[in-house]
Motif scaffolding. Sequence first.
Motif, short mmCIF file in Angstrom:
data_model
loop_
_atom_site.label_atom_id
_atom_site.label_comp_id
_atom_site.label_asym_id
_atom_site.label_seq_id
_atom_site.Cartn_x
_atom_site.Cartn_y
_atom_site.Cartn_z
N GLN A 118 0.79 -1.23 0.00
CA GLN A 118 0.00 0.00 0.00
C GLN A 118 0.82 1.28 0.00
O GLN A 118 0.51 2.25 -0.71
N ASN A 119 1.89 1.31 0.79
CA ASN A 119 2.66 2.55 0.93
C ASN A 119 4.03 2.51 0.26
O ASN A 119 4.87 3.38 0.53
N LEU A 120 4.24 1.52 -0.61
CA LEU A 120 5.55 1.40 -1.24
C LEU A 120 5.85 2.59 -2.16
O LEU A 120 7.01 2.97 -2.34
N GLN A 121 4.80 3.19 -2.73
CA GLN A 121 5.04 4.33 -3.62
C GLN A 121 5.75 5.46 -2.88
O GLN A 121 6.57 6.18 -3.46
N LYS A 122 5.48 5.62 -1.58
CA LYS A 122 6.15 6.67 -0.80
C LYS A 122 7.65 6.38 -0.67
O LYS A 122 8.48 7.28 -0.69
N VAL A 123 7.98 5.10 -0.55
CA VAL A 123 9.40 4.70 -0.52
C VAL A 123 10.05 5.00 -1.87
O VAL A 123 11.16 5.53 -1.94
N VAL A 124 9.34 4.64 -2.94
CA VAL A 124 9.84 4.91 -4.30
C VAL A 124 10.06 6.41 -4.50
O VAL A 124 11.10 6.84 -5.03
N ASP A 125 9.12 7.22 -4.04
CA ASP A 125 9.26 8.68 -4.17
C ASP A 125 10.49 9.19 -3.43
O ASP A 125 11.23 10.05 -3.93
N ASP A 126 10.73 8.64 -2.25
CA ASP A 126 11.89 9.06 -1.46
C ASP A 126 13.19 8.66 -2.16
O ASP A 126 14.15 9.44 -2.20
N CYS A 127 13.22 7.45 -2.71
CA CYS A 127 14.42 6.99 -3.43
C CYS A 127 14.66 7.82 -4.68
O CYS A 127 15.81 8.13 -5.03
N ASN A 128 13.59 8.21 -5.35
CA ASN A 128 13.74 9.07 -6.53
C ASN A 128 14.30 10.43 -6.15
O ASN A 128 15.13 11.00 -6.87
N ALA A 129 13.86 10.95 -5.01
CA ALA A 129 14.39 12.24 -4.54
C ALA A 129 15.88 12.12 -4.23
O ALA A 129 16.68 13.00 -4.56
N GLN A 130 16.27 11.00 -3.61
CA GLN A 130 17.67 10.78 -3.28
C GLN A 130 18.53 10.58 -4.53
O GLN A 130 19.72 10.91 -4.53
N ALA A 131 17.92 10.05 -5.60
CA ALA A 131 18.67 9.83 -6.85
C ALA A 131 19.02 11.13 -7.55
O ALA A 131 19.95 11.17 -8.38
N ARG A 132 18.28 12.21 -7.29
CA ARG A 132 18.56 13.55 -7.84
C ARG A 132 18.72 13.54 -9.36
O ARG A 132 19.66 14.12 -9.91
N GLY A 133 17.80 12.86 -10.01
CA GLY A 133 17.76 12.90 -11.46
C GLY A 133 18.65 11.90 -12.17
O GLY A 133 18.66 11.85 -13.40
N ARG A 134 19.43 11.12 -11.42
CA ARG A 134 20.30 10.14 -12.08
C ARG A 134 19.49 8.97 -12.65
O ARG A 134 19.90 8.32 -13.61
N TYR A 135 18.35 8.70 -12.04
CA TYR A 135 17.41 7.69 -12.57
C TYR A 135 16.07 7.95 -11.91
O TYR A 135 15.96 8.70 -10.94
N ARG A 136 15.03 7.31 -12.46
CA ARG A 136 13.69 7.46 -11.91
C ARG A 136 13.05 6.08 -11.81
O ARG A 136 12.91 5.37 -12.82
N ILE A 137 12.70 5.68 -10.60
CA ILE A 137 12.05 4.38 -10.38
C ILE A 137 10.56 4.52 -10.65
O ILE A 137 9.91 5.48 -10.20
N VAL A 138 10.00 3.57 -11.39
CA VAL A 138 8.56 3.52 -11.61
C VAL A 138 8.05 2.19 -11.05
O VAL A 138 8.54 1.12 -11.42
N TYR A 139 7.11 2.27 -10.14
CA TYR A 139 6.55 1.09 -9.47
C TYR A 139 5.47 0.46 -10.33
O TYR A 139 4.40 1.04 -10.52
N ARG A 140 5.76 -0.71 -10.88
CA ARG A 140 4.80 -1.48 -11.69
C ARG A 140 4.21 -2.55 -10.77
O ARG A 140 4.89 -3.51 -10.41
N VAL A 141 2.96 -2.39 -10.39
CA VAL A 141 2.36 -3.27 -9.39
C VAL A 141 2.00 -4.62 -10.01
O VAL A 141 1.26 -4.69 -10.99
#
Length: 428
Positions: free
Chosen positions: A52-75
């Motif tokens: 349910q809340n994994l997208q929030k983890v993905v968003d945080d990891c994307n912020a930490q990546a600072r544009g080097r890559y973007r994770i997309v959660y495919r459920v």
Amino acid sequence: MTTDPGAAARRRPARRAAAAAAALALVAPLAACGSGGEGGTPTINLYYPPEQNLQKVVDDCNAQARGRYRIVYRVLPRQADDQRVQMVRRLAAQDPGMDVLGLDVTWTQEFASAKWIREWTGQDKAEVEQGTLAGPLDTARYEDKLYAAPKNTNVQLLWYRSDLVQEAPKSWDEMISAAQQLKQQGKPHQVLTMGAQYEGLVVLYNTLAESAGGKILSDDGRKAEMDEGAVRALDQLQKFATSGVTSPSFSNATEDPVRLEFQSGAGAFEVNWPFVYPAMQEANPDLAKKVKWARVPGIDPNTPSKVTIGGVNMAVSTYSKHPAESFEAAKCIRNAEHQKFSAVNDGVPPTIEAVYADPEMDKAYPMKETILEELKEPAVRPLTPAYQSISTVMSAILSPPSAIRPEQTANELRDAIADALESKGVLP
């Protein structure tokens, strides 16, 4: 779990054509979810079960990546069988649109043997192994190499009514005896757990076998053993099934119906996963106040049980166009901070031991000490690429548990598992 591996062979030609069309339909959207174009920000496709809340983890990891890559959660689909089928078909087609994969702990060896996932090496490997519990790590290895990073684990507990039972039983025989006494007194007495012909029955038997010191497979995973301890576990399972204290629906019972039956007040004992605790607090708070938890009973009262672990491992696809970024993304999603977040918000037990000591875990996981105790001495399901085939034949032979004849059933299991080991079981 697939219970009829021969079904595909019996399809009529028209159904084969339909299946082929469905397979093409799976491949058709690949361009839409590829891993990013040349020169742009790489897209890291994370294929993971619903959380349910994994997208929030993905968003945080994307912020930490600072544009080097973007994770997309495919459920992925909710059912494990459907998850596996989707990933197996796409990996068999060498789909480059899959990067990070959330694998059930029983699939890692299968995917590694098929060369669908990459080995974790060097600093990536060191970071994953640092502080991670040994049992979950065992499920992530194949031929002594690390092929996945354990994100979360899971383990069943004994839940019992403290208004009916003063202390938790140490053995299955003690639990059966206590339940029989309650039955004679006309009180709620049932021992509720999963006994249907599916993976849940294999989990129960594996817990009993490991608790009896038994082996289903040899240590190298290449030979069916079914030794004396495994036979003793069959005897215990049959004794339980015929003791008069199970639910009438035991041979058809799966996790959620078991939860609902105990939650309704019908049982004195329940062996089930921790998800039952928050559900009970919400649905029947008065009963929840009376329910305590303990380690699942053992075979011998003086020998602690070994309880089968579940969970999800994170792997990187062999066909990913961005392996370095994929390893980094996987490490971020399963780091200690995010494991704590997922434990507190989604109820999935961490694989990093230090997370259990965090004060924030106390309210969400009041049973955390018991969970950790079991996780430190776990039962791991047979580690083999052929596990899917083995599980299918085991659940068929073990069902219904009341019909088990220990020595005869052990011989049947030994022969069937030997045949399954030859199949390797890579394709669904």
